[in-house]
Design a protein around this motif. Structure first.
Motif, PDB file in Angstrom:
ATOM      1  N   GLN A  98       5.987   5.848  -2.597  1.00 20.21           N
ATOM      2  CA  GLN A  98       4.709   6.476  -2.261  1.00 20.21           C
ATOM      3  C   GLN A  98       4.013   5.777  -1.081  1.00 20.21           C
ATOM      4  N   GLN A  99       4.390   4.533  -0.796  1.00 21.53           N
ATOM      5  CA  GLN A  99       3.764   3.785   0.296  1.00 21.53           C
ATOM      6  C   GLN A  99       4.550   3.878   1.605  1.00 21.53           C
ATOM      7  N   LEU A 100       5.694   4.553   1.567  1.00 20.13           N
ATOM      8  CA  LEU A 100       6.551   4.619   2.743  1.00 20.13           C
ATOM      9  C   LEU A 100       6.097   5.702   3.705  1.00 20.13           C
ATOM     10  N   SER A 101       5.952   5.360   4.986  1.00 22.01           N
ATOM     11  CA  SER A 101       5.663   6.345   6.023  1.00 22.01           C
ATOM     12  C   SER A 101       6.961   6.697   6.745  1.00 22.01           C
ATOM     13  N   TRP A 102       7.294   7.974   6.762  1.00 22.37           N
ATOM     14  CA  TRP A 102       8.530   8.448   7.389  1.00 22.37           C
ATOM     15  C   TRP A 102       8.242   8.719   8.862  1.00 22.37           C
TER      16      TRP A 102
ATOM     17  N   ARG B 114      -1.027   5.500  21.189  1.00 18.36           N
ATOM     18  CA  ARG B 114       0.029   5.454  20.180  1.00 18.36           C
ATOM     19  C   ARG B 114       0.892   6.712  20.304  1.00 18.36           C
ATOM     20  N   MET B 115       2.173   6.511  20.531  1.00 19.01           N
ATOM     21  CA  MET B 115       3.135   7.608  20.575  1.00 19.01           C
ATOM     22  C   MET B 115       3.851   7.676  19.226  1.00 19.01           C
ATOM     23  N   ASN B 116       3.796   8.829  18.582  1.00 17.54           N
ATOM     24  CA  ASN B 116       4.343   8.988  17.227  1.00 17.54           C
ATOM     25  C   ASN B 116       5.529   9.938  17.199  1.00 17.54           C
ATOM     26  N   ARG B 117       6.498   9.614  16.375  1.00 15.57           N
ATOM     27  CA  ARG B 117       7.601  10.531  16.060  1.00 15.57           C
ATOM     28  C   ARG B 117       7.771  10.570  14.542  1.00 15.57           C
ATOM     29  N   TYR B 118       7.817  11.784  14.005  1.00 15.86           N
ATOM     30  CA  TYR B 118       8.043  11.994  12.578  1.00 15.86           C
ATOM     31  C   TYR B 118       9.366  12.736  12.425  1.00 15.86           C
ATOM     32  N   PRO B 119      10.454  12.021  12.091  1.00 17.04           N
ATOM     33  CA  PRO B 119      11.761  12.682  11.998  1.00 17.04           C
ATOM     34  C   PRO B 119      11.790  13.718  10.879  1.00 17.04           C
TER      35      PRO B 119
ATOM     36  N   PRO C 260       8.886  16.958   0.061  1.00 18.51           N
ATOM     37  CA  PRO C 260       7.630  16.279   0.389  1.00 18.51           C
ATOM     38  C   PRO C 260       7.398  14.991  -0.407  1.00 18.51           C
ATOM     39  N   GLN C 261       8.463  14.312  -0.816  1.00 20.93           N
ATOM     40  CA  GLN C 261       8.283  13.111  -1.636  1.00 20.93           C
ATOM     41  C   GLN C 261       7.660  11.961  -0.858  1.00 20.93           C
ATOM     42  N   VAL C 262       7.832  11.961   0.461  1.00 19.45           N
ATOM     43  CA  VAL C 262       7.223  10.918   1.289  1.00 19.45           C
ATOM     44  C   VAL C 262       6.386  11.561   2.387  1.00 19.45           C
ATOM     45  N   PHE C 263       5.407  10.831   2.869  1.00 22.80           N
ATOM     46  CA  PHE C 263       4.548  11.304   3.955  1.00 22.80           C
ATOM     47  C   PHE C 263       5.048  10.772   5.290  1.00 22.80           C
ATOM     48  N   GLY C 264       4.747  11.530   6.354  1.00 19.43           N
ATOM     49  CA  GLY C 264       4.963  10.993   7.692  1.00 19.43           C
ATOM     50  C   GLY C 264       3.980   9.864   7.946  1.00 19.43           C
ATOM     51  N   LEU C 265       2.776  10.038   7.432  1.00 17.53           N
ATOM     52  CA  LEU C 265       1.733   9.013   7.484  1.00 17.53           C
ATOM     53  C   LEU C 265       0.912   9.141   6.215  1.00 17.53           C
ATOM     54  N   MET C 266       0.764   8.047   5.506  1.00 17.11           N
ATOM     55  CA  MET C 266       0.036   8.056   4.244  1.00 17.11           C
ATOM     56  C   MET C 266      -1.432   8.435   4.433  1.00 17.11           C
ATOM     57  N   PRO C 267      -2.076   8.968   3.390  1.00 14.60           N
ATOM     58  CA  PRO C 267      -3.513   9.277   3.480  1.00 14.60           C
ATOM     59  C   PRO C 267      -4.318   8.041   3.880  1.00 14.60           C
ATOM     60  N   HIS C 268      -5.223   8.216   4.838  1.00 15.30           N
ATOM     61  CA  HIS C 268      -6.011   7.092   5.350  1.00 15.30           C
ATOM     62  C   HIS C 268      -7.170   7.616   6.193  1.00 15.30           C
ATOM     63  N   THR C 269      -8.082   6.739   6.529  1.00 17.28           N
ATOM     64  CA  THR C 269      -9.085   7.004   7.564  1.00 17.28           C
ATOM     65  C   THR C 269      -8.773   6.089   8.740  1.00 17.28           C
ATOM     66  N   ASP C 270      -9.177   6.479   9.942  1.00 18.75           N
ATOM     67  CA  ASP C 270      -8.943   5.637  11.116  1.00 18.75           C
ATOM     68  C   ASP C 270     -10.007   4.553  11.197  1.00 18.75           C
ATOM     69  N   SER C 271      -9.612   3.370  11.674  1.00 11.33           N
ATOM     70  CA  SER C 271     -10.508   2.212  11.684  1.00 11.33           C
ATOM     71  C   SER C 271     -11.232   2.011  13.012  1.00 11.33           C
ATOM     72  N   ASP C 272     -11.153   2.979  13.930  1.00  9.05           N
ATOM     73  CA  ASP C 272     -11.754   2.826  15.246  1.00  9.05           C
ATOM     74  C   ASP C 272     -13.072   3.590  15.344  1.00  9.05           C
TER      75      ASP C 272
ATOM     76  N   GLU D 273     -10.623  11.336   5.605  1.00 10.91           N
ATOM     77  CA  GLU D 273      -9.280  10.969   5.164  1.00 10.91           C
ATOM     78  C   GLU D 273      -8.299  12.043   5.631  1.00 10.91           C
ATOM     79  N   HIS D 274      -7.167  11.616   6.164  1.00  4.81           N
ATOM     80  CA  HIS D 274      -6.149  12.551   6.638  1.00  4.81           C
ATOM     81  C   HIS D 274      -4.757  11.960   6.414  1.00  4.81           C
ATOM     82  N   ARG D 275      -3.754  12.806   6.587  1.00  6.52           N
ATOM     83  CA  ARG D 275      -2.370  12.388   6.371  1.00  6.52           C
ATOM     84  C   ARG D 275      -1.457  13.277   7.217  1.00  6.52           C
ATOM     85  N   VAL D 276      -0.185  12.893   7.292  1.00  4.30           N
ATOM     86  CA  VAL D 276       0.827  13.722   7.942  1.00  4.30           C
ATOM     87  C   VAL D 276       1.920  14.010   6.923  1.00  4.30           C
ATOM     88  N   VAL D 277       2.190  15.288   6.691  1.00  2.00           N
ATOM     89  CA  VAL D 277       3.260  15.669   5.771  1.00  2.00           C
ATOM     90  C   VAL D 277       4.551  15.843   6.562  1.00  2.00           C
TER      91      VAL D 277
END
Length: 278
Positions: free
Chosen positions: A66-70, A136-141, A147-159, A210-214
């Protein structure tokens, strides 16, 4: 500069932003070429002259699925981009053009948002400098176990602000009324996200969402983000009184986030810095 913007609880999309499609599409093209390089080259790419640790993949600190970002990413300080111009490549010149134009947009948006609160100041110009901001350049393979893992886990941005250019694949979601809502890709728009620091500075007027990437089973996804950040020693305090939040430095905030992620597996964020009600 901005013809229209549809606001969604701290997320909004901006059109007529003044950044040409040519710049955005060229950035995407160069980014895709970079990510196609072998892993060992991305880890030690001498041509980019990037700081150690700029290339990131997955979640090395994850202790469960659950903590892994793909995903994989290059998190690049603007100063690295400026330095790379001394040994120019198509990628470095494209990144420099992208960073310069998007940085100016970020500062203009921060000014507009603060003026809407009746607060006119050069605050963001003075504390958010090239050596403190990032691209930040992102790639989500494509993910076979979606949908067992997220591309990016739920979070808020710190900036303060994040400016995002995403491709047509989609996958970005945000929380609204307790439900996850997909952000539909718009090729004409840039996505603007209010960060934790802006929420604290505005005394809660603007919200960090809060946002995430599926993940997607069949297609990879790319996005490019700009982060408007202060130096670690900058003290963040609400611009209105009574203040909802305690004063804190960006360094203290980042350290608390890292401690919480290590201890709990997720970011707690601003609730750690609320004023005592006692």
């Amino acid at each position: 500069m901005i013809a229209q913007a549809s606001q969604e609880w701290g997320f909004f999309q901006v059109v007529n932003h003044g950044i040409s499609q040519d710049v955005l599409l060229k950035m995407r093209k160069e980014q895709m070429k970079l990510f196609k390089k072998p892993f060992h080259e991305k880890m030690n790419d001498k041509q980019l002259n990037l700081s150690a640790g700029s290339y990131r993949w997955g979640t090395p600190s994850a202790t469960c699925l659950q903590q892994l970002s793909w995903s994989e990413a290059f998190h690049v300080p603007l100063t690295d981009i400026s330095n790379s111009i001394h040994h120019p490549t198509t990628l470095s010149s494209t990144m420099e053009h992208f960073a310069t134009t998007v940085s100016e947009l970020a500062h203009n948006l921060a000014r507009i948002l603060s003026e809407r609160m009746g607060y006119k100041s050069k605050y963001f110009r003075e504390i958010c400098l090239p050596h403190t901001c990032y691209v930040r350049m992102n790639r989500y393979p494509a993910c076979p176990i979606s949908p067992q893992v997220f591309g990016l886990m739920p979070h808020t941005d710190s900036d303060f602000l994040t400016i995002l250019h995403q491709d047509e694949i989609g996958g970005l979601q945000l929380v609204r009324d307790g439900k996850w809502i997909s952000v539909k890709p718009n090729p004409e728009a840039l996505i603007i996200n209010i960060g934790d620091l802006f929420q604290a500075w505005s005394n809660g007027v603007y919200k960090s969402v809060e946002h995430r990437v599926v993940t997607n089973k069949a297609k990879e996804r790319f996005s490019t983000a700009f982060f408007l950040c202060p130096s670690y020693d900058t003290e963040i305090r609400s611009c209105f009184e009574p203040s909802v939040y305690k004063r804190f430095t960006f360094r203290e905030f980042r350290q608390q986030v890292q401690e919480d992620v290590k201890k709990y597996g997720y970011k707690v964020g601003l609730p750690r810095f609320l004023m005592s009600t006692h």
